[in-house]
Every structure is written in structure tokens, then in C-alpha cells.
Design an enzyme around this catalytic site. Sequence first.
Site, PDB file in Angstrom:
ATOM      1  N   ASP A  49       0.972  -1.238   0.163  1.00  7.86           N
ATOM      2  CA  ASP A  49       0.038  -0.059   0.078  1.00  7.86           C
ATOM      3  C   ASP A  49       0.800   1.193  -0.097  1.00  7.86           C
ATOM      4  O   ASP A  49       0.673   2.169  -0.637  1.00  7.86           O
ATOM      5  CB  ASP A  49      -1.006  -0.119   1.416  1.00  7.86           C
ATOM      6  CG  ASP A  49      -1.822   1.315   1.357  1.00  7.86           C
ATOM      7  OD1 ASP A  49      -2.700   1.441   0.309  1.00  7.86           O
ATOM      8  OD2 ASP A  49      -1.569   1.952   2.473  1.00  7.86           O
ATOM      9  N   GLU A 121      -2.105  -5.219  -3.542  1.00  7.90           N
ATOM     10  CA  GLU A 121      -1.178  -4.601  -2.803  1.00  7.90           C
ATOM     11  C   GLU A 121       0.073  -5.448  -2.347  1.00  7.90           C
ATOM     12  O   GLU A 121       1.286  -5.162  -2.339  1.00  7.90           O
ATOM     13  CB  GLU A 121      -1.805  -3.923  -1.395  1.00  7.90           C
ATOM     14  CG  GLU A 121      -2.776  -2.932  -1.942  1.00  7.90           C
ATOM     15  CD  GLU A 121      -3.573  -2.273  -0.879  1.00  7.90           C
ATOM     16  OE1 GLU A 121      -3.953  -0.969  -1.103  1.00  7.90           O
ATOM     17  OE2 GLU A 121      -3.664  -2.887   0.315  1.00  7.90           O
TER      18      GLU A 121
END
Length: 227
Positions: A49, A121
Site C-alpha cells: 500500500d 497490494e
Amino acid sequence: MKLSADLKAFEKRIGHHFARPELLVRALTHGSVSSPTRADNQRLEFLGDRVLGLVMAEALLLDDKKASEGQLAPRFNALVRKEACAEVAREIDLGAVLKLGRSEMLSGGRRKQALLGDAMEALIAAVYRDAGFEAARDMILNLWGARIQSVEEDARDAKTALQEWAQARRLPPPSYVEVARTGPDHAPVFTIAARLQSGEEAQATAGSKRQAEQSAAKALLERLVGT
């Protein structure tokens, strides 16, 4: 570690060959199948992320050198939010190689937006740890592609835009009411109504409350702007 044929094909789809294939396996392992000897992808998701955020922030600055922070922020949010990650994951058929527990497989986990977004992610982090920042950046820019150039100049989410519309007219913020909930517990479907105190309302249905709220806000905003 030797990768299976489906994971080798997946490497080709993302444009990265892993020197440490165990990182790819971990990125694709959901918590429903983790064990003391098999780590899941949650820690990689946390890292990915942040890597995605840095790549997108830099890309947006380079793409529009005159944009203000106020213009860049909503574009950034549109590109890094879970829905965008899940959309990219679907394009590379990430769901087909996810390692899921039986319960998640039976509940359609390979198609769930949250699982796909999280795994995307984690995959970014796996590439970063395998080959460094430039390799991760190259993969991200390749997979996100034209999204960066085509992201709307005003990419505010619909709920924010509707609230600003109401505030500009001295109205209280809109409310969001769950009108109906159908489907099994593991895969519910929500119908949400976006309502203004002045009486206007629009409804939308989706597999998550957040998405249903966003869709309802968008439908109401389009109705208001069009009148």
C-alpha cells in the site's frame, strides 16, 4: 522453490520474473490458509500500500506539473483505493491464482473486491522486496497504464461531492440508509438510499455498503445537477 505452471504464466502477465518465488507465493496466500509454517499476505499488503502510494504520488506530479495539492489529492485517492487495486487485479486474473481456504473459495473469494485489492497490494510489495523500488514502479505504471492520464480532473468520490453540493446550499449533510439486505451472510447485497433533508433521494445496490453508498450518492448527484 519451483513455481507451478499457473504461477509462471502469472509472472508473464505481470511482467516480472521472481528471483525469490516464495515472495510471490506469500503474496497470493490469503489468511484463510495461513499456518505456523505458511505466512499469509497481510504484512506484504501493508508494505505494498505504501509503495503504491509513493509511485502514484510521483507519477501524478510528473503527469501534471501545474496541478495544486487540492487537485492532486482526489486523483491520488482514485488511483490507490481498494476498488482500483481490485480492478487491476481482475485484469491480470489474479483471482485465479489466489490461495484460499475452503470457506473463502465456497463464498466466491476469488471475485471479492477486498481480497483482490489486498492481494494486489501484497503483490506490489513482493516485487519490491524481490527486485527493488524501480521494478515495483515499472510494474505498477505498466498495470495502471492509462488510468493515470485519464483519471478525472476532479476525482472526488461521489459522497464527498454530494456533501459539498449540499453544504454549498446550506443543507445538512446527506444521510445514507440501508433499505434492504439480501443474499447469504457470507455474500450480502445491500440497497442503500442517499437522502437529503430537502427530500431528494436515490437508491443503489452493491455487494458492499461502501460501494452502494457511493453509487447512491452518484445517482443522486447526477439527478440534482441535471435538474
